[in-house]
Motif scaffolding. Structure first.
Motif, PDB file in Angstrom:
ATOM      1  N   PRO A 191       0.823  -1.217   0.000  1.00 39.13           N
ATOM      2  CA  PRO A 191       0.000   0.000   0.000  1.00 39.13           C
ATOM      3  C   PRO A 191       0.854   1.264   0.000  1.00 39.13           C
ATOM      4  CG  PRO A 191      -0.783  -1.565   1.659  1.00 39.13           C
ATOM      5  CD  PRO A 191       0.539  -2.071   1.172  1.00 39.13           C
ATOM      6  N   ARG A 192       0.525   2.204  -0.865  1.00 41.61           N
ATOM      7  CA  ARG A 192       1.273   3.451  -0.945  1.00 41.61           C
ATOM      8  C   ARG A 192       1.126   4.274   0.331  1.00 41.61           C
ATOM      9  NH1 ARG A 192       5.099   2.917  -3.945  1.00 41.61           N
ATOM     10  NH2 ARG A 192       5.380   5.171  -3.741  1.00 41.61           N
ATOM     11  N   GLU A 193       0.020   4.049   1.068  1.00 42.91           N
ATOM     12  CA  GLU A 193      -0.205   4.820   2.288  1.00 42.91           C
ATOM     13  C   GLU A 193       0.897   4.613   3.320  1.00 42.91           C
ATOM     14  OE1 GLU A 193      -2.320   2.854   0.850  1.00 42.91           O
ATOM     15  OE2 GLU A 193      -4.009   4.114   0.201  1.00 42.91           O
ATOM     16  N   LEU A 194       1.501   3.422   3.309  1.00 41.21           N
ATOM     17  CA  LEU A 194       2.586   3.153   4.252  1.00 41.21           C
ATOM     18  C   LEU A 194       3.783   4.059   3.975  1.00 41.21           C
ATOM     19  CD1 LEU A 194       2.499  -0.761   4.386  1.00 41.21           C
ATOM     20  CD2 LEU A 194       1.575   0.859   6.054  1.00 41.21           C
ATOM     21  N   TYR A 195       4.115   4.237   2.696  1.00 45.53           N
ATOM     22  CA  TYR A 195       5.240   5.111   2.341  1.00 45.53           C
ATOM     23  C   TYR A 195       4.904   6.570   2.654  1.00 45.53           C
ATOM     24  CZ  TYR A 195       7.186   1.124  -0.167  1.00 45.53           C
ATOM     25  OH  TYR A 195       7.710  -0.102  -0.491  1.00 45.53           O
ATOM     26  N   GLU A 196       3.675   6.969   2.403  1.00 43.04           N
ATOM     27  CA  GLU A 196       3.281   8.357   2.686  1.00 43.04           C
ATOM     28  C   GLU A 196       3.341   8.640   4.174  1.00 43.04           C
ATOM     29  OE1 GLU A 196      -0.574   8.594   0.979  1.00 43.04           O
ATOM     30  OE2 GLU A 196       0.144   8.496  -1.108  1.00 43.04           O
ATOM     31  N   ALA A 197       2.882   7.674   4.981  1.00 41.97           N
ATOM     32  CA  ALA A 197       2.948   7.865   6.436  1.00 41.97           C
ATOM     33  C   ALA A 197       4.392   7.913   6.915  1.00 41.97           C
ATOM     34  CB  ALA A 197       2.196   6.729   7.131  1.00 41.97           C
ATOM     35  N   ALA A 198       5.247   7.079   6.326  1.00 37.69           N
ATOM     36  CA  ALA A 198       6.656   7.079   6.718  1.00 37.69           C
ATOM     37  C   ALA A 198       7.327   8.396   6.349  1.00 37.69           C
ATOM     38  CB  ALA A 198       7.378   5.906   6.046  1.00 37.69           C
ATOM     39  N   GLU A 199       6.989   8.947   5.180  1.00 35.53           N
ATOM     40  CA  GLU A 199       7.557  10.235   4.778  1.00 35.53           C
ATOM     41  C   GLU A 199       7.122  11.334   5.732  1.00 35.53           C
ATOM     42  OE1 GLU A 199       7.232  11.404   0.702  1.00 35.53           O
ATOM     43  OE2 GLU A 199       7.356   9.339  -0.015  1.00 35.53           O
ATOM     44  N   ILE A 200       5.864  11.307   6.146  1.00 37.32           N
ATOM     45  CA  ILE A 200       5.380  12.314   7.096  1.00 37.32           C
ATOM     46  C   ILE A 200       6.134  12.220   8.415  1.00 37.32           C
ATOM     47  CG2 ILE A 200       3.370  13.009   8.478  1.00 37.32           C
ATOM     48  CD1 ILE A 200       1.624  12.169   6.102  1.00 37.32           C
ATOM     49  N   ASP A 201       6.472  10.985   8.806  1.00 36.64           N
ATOM     50  CA  ASP A 201       7.228  10.784  10.060  1.00 36.64           C
ATOM     51  C   ASP A 201       8.709  11.092   9.905  1.00 36.64           C
ATOM     52  OD1 ASP A 201       4.952  10.033  11.366  1.00 36.64           O
ATOM     53  OD2 ASP A 201       5.261   7.882  11.080  1.00 36.64           O
ATOM     54  N   GLY A 202       9.135  11.451   8.688  1.00 35.66           N
ATOM     55  CA  GLY A 202      10.523  11.840   8.472  1.00 35.66           C
ATOM     56  C   GLY A 202      11.451  10.696   8.109  1.00 35.66           C
ATOM     57  N   ALA A 203      10.911   9.541   7.734  1.00 34.75           N
ATOM     58  CA  ALA A 203      11.761   8.402   7.371  1.00 34.75           C
ATOM     59  C   ALA A 203      12.408   8.641   6.013  1.00 34.75           C
ATOM     60  CB  ALA A 203      10.926   7.125   7.334  1.00 34.75           C
ATOM     61  N   GLY A 204      13.709   8.379   5.933  1.00 37.39           N
ATOM     62  CA  GLY A 204      14.431   8.532   4.677  1.00 37.39           C
ATOM     63  C   GLY A 204      14.204   7.351   3.752  1.00 37.39           C
ATOM     64  N   ARG A 205      14.866   7.401   2.589  1.00 33.92           N
ATOM     65  CA  ARG A 205      14.669   6.355   1.588  1.00 33.92           C
ATOM     66  C   ARG A 205      15.131   4.998   2.105  1.00 33.92           C
ATOM     67  NH1 ARG A 205      16.621   7.818  -4.335  1.00 33.92           N
ATOM     68  NH2 ARG A 205      14.987   9.359  -3.916  1.00 33.92           N
ATOM     69  N   TRP A 206      16.306   4.966   2.757  1.00 33.31           N
ATOM     70  CA  TRP A 206      16.806   3.702   3.278  1.00 33.31           C
ATOM     71  C   TRP A 206      15.902   3.163   4.386  1.00 33.31           C
ATOM     72  CZ3 TRP A 206      19.181  -0.569   2.699  1.00 33.31           C
ATOM     73  CH2 TRP A 206      19.615  -1.315   3.811  1.00 33.31           C
ATOM     74  N   ALA A 207      15.411   4.031   5.265  1.00 35.88           N
ATOM     75  CA  ALA A 207      14.524   3.589   6.343  1.00 35.88           C
ATOM     76  C   ALA A 207      13.215   3.026   5.789  1.00 35.88           C
ATOM     77  CB  ALA A 207      14.238   4.746   7.289  1.00 35.88           C
ATOM     78  N   ARG A 208      12.692   3.657   4.732  1.00 34.27           N
ATOM     79  CA  ARG A 208      11.456   3.147   4.123  1.00 34.27           C
ATOM     80  C   ARG A 208      11.692   1.775   3.496  1.00 34.27           C
ATOM     81  NH1 ARG A 208      11.170   8.525   2.227  1.00 34.27           N
ATOM     82  NH2 ARG A 208      11.622   7.866   0.074  1.00 34.27           N
ATOM     83  N   PHE A 209      12.867   1.626   2.855  1.00 30.44           N
ATOM     84  CA  PHE A 209      13.169   0.321   2.261  1.00 30.44           C
ATOM     85  C   PHE A 209      13.339  -0.737   3.342  1.00 30.44           C
ATOM     86  CE2 PHE A 209      16.336  -2.881   1.088  1.00 30.44           C
ATOM     87  CZ  PHE A 209      15.741  -3.423  -0.052  1.00 30.44           C
ATOM     88  N   ARG A 210      14.043  -0.417   4.393  1.00 31.02           N
ATOM     89  CA  ARG A 210      14.352  -1.398   5.434  1.00 31.02           C
ATOM     90  C   ARG A 210      13.119  -1.821   6.225  1.00 31.02           C
ATOM     91  NH1 ARG A 210      18.296  -0.253  10.681  1.00 31.02           N
ATOM     92  NH2 ARG A 210      18.022  -2.300  11.665  1.00 31.02           N
ATOM     93  N   HIS A 211      12.251  -0.865   6.539  1.00 29.05           N
ATOM     94  CA  HIS A 211      11.138  -1.165   7.441  1.00 29.05           C
ATOM     95  C   HIS A 211       9.812  -1.415   6.726  1.00 29.05           C
ATOM     96  CE1 HIS A 211      13.576  -0.326  10.960  1.00 29.05           C
ATOM     97  NE2 HIS A 211      13.963   0.820  10.418  1.00 29.05           N
ATOM     98  N   ILE A 212       9.727  -1.078   5.439  1.00 24.72           N
ATOM     99  CA  ILE A 212       8.469  -1.293   4.715  1.00 24.72           C
ATOM    100  C   ILE A 212       8.676  -2.236   3.530  1.00 24.72           C
ATOM    101  CG2 ILE A 212       6.614  -0.198   3.408  1.00 24.72           C
ATOM    102  CD1 ILE A 212       7.068   2.337   4.996  1.00 24.72           C
TER     103      ILE A 212
END
Length: 295
Positions: A191-212
């Motif tokens: 779901p794209r919503e997971l990436y959008e929520a992570a961006e709002i929380d300030g997660a970088g590209r590597w953090a989004r890849f690692r945790h999502i």
């Protein structure tokens, strides 16, 4: 009325048992029975055509473990090939999928181009790369000479220390696009919503890849790793096309070793090798699944 409906359901339930029968018959005839025959022949010294043979018990398996340097060499080559291809192909396929996951005209065209080698036959791929690796007039050495890098030229498949790595490169080129499609399908289910929520929380590209991305693409990764492992053990026609028949010891893998043993009329011993071959694939696939589940 209810009794009629119950009787109809019972007849339907009985009828449903008929549908698996053709598949079960084919499985028993084409897999189970030949496997049991292989177990029987593995305990003999049958040469493949004589009417009589001797029972040798576990002698063939003892010979494989203690007195067959060619088989052990093929097993070592196969493990090197499998580890290299699994790591390189999985990483490359996932990287391509991450780059091409969004569906546009450009990404659709690029997916088709990367997938194109997969539709070629293994023999065609082998002869293409045999020309690329040719030490005299091959594409790689010719390109290196053209740019003045003569010192980097190599004999490629003739190098006993690196031949298996060049075979791995061919295998990765052959199937990376196919595995890319599997990863694209897996990435598109996130779901794209997971990436959008992570961006709002300030997660970088590597953090989004690692945790999502990585945790949620794990099912696709399991498919890719298992399929790539089986491909690496079954690269029979690719090896024969690149290395000839029989291939050199540097390119010999388990499937070609078993084939060579059959060709030498050692059917009993080849059957034992086949069983060991099948057990190794099953063990390695099981270990990979356990590792992926823990990850």
């Amino acid at each position: 009325m209810s009794s009629t409906r119950s009787a109809r359901k019972a007849r339907t339930a009985r009828a449903l048992w008929i549908f698996p029968v053709p598949a079960l018959v084919l499985y028993l005839f084409l897999f189970a029975y030949p496997t049991l025959q292989a177990v029987q022949y593995a305990l003999t010294d049958w040469d493949g055509y004589s009417a009589t043979f001797n029972n040798v018990g576990l002698g063939n398996f003892t010979r494989i473990a203690t007195d067959d340097d060619l088989f052990l060499n093929a097993a070592e080559n196969n493990l090197k090939l499998t580890v290299t291809v699994v790591l390189a192909q999985t990483a490359l396929a996932l990287g391509l999928a991450l780059y091409l996951v969004r569906t546009t005209r450009t990404t659709t065209l690029l997916r088709a181009l990367f997938f194109l080698p997969t539709i070629l036959s293994s023999v065609s791929v082998a002869f293409i790369w045999r020309f690329v690796y040719d030490a005299d007039g091959g594409l790689l050495n010719s390109a290196l000479r053209a740019v003045g890098l003569d010192s980097m030229q190599s004999i490629y498949l003739g190098d006993p220390d690196k031949a298996i790595l060049w075979l791995a490169l061919t295998q990765v080129w052959f199937h990376a696009g196919q595995m890319m499609v599997v990863f694209v399908a897996g990435l598109q289910t996130i779901p794209r919503e997971l990436y959008e929520a992570a961006e709002i929380d300030g997660a970088g590209r590597w953090a989004r890849f690692r945790h999502i991305t990585w945790p949620l693409v794990a099912p696709a990764t399991g498919i890719v790793v298992a399929y790539t492992t089986v491909q690496s053990f079954k690269a029979f026609d690719l090896v024969l096309g690149l290395g000839g028949n029989p291939p050199s010891p540097a390119l010999d893998i388990l499937s070609t070793r078993v084939y060579t043993t059959f060709s030498n009329n050692q059917f009993g011993y080849a059957a034992a090798q086949s069983l060991v071959f099948m057990a190794l694939i099953a063990l390695l696939t099981w270990l990979q699944r356990r590792a992926l589940r823990r990850t």
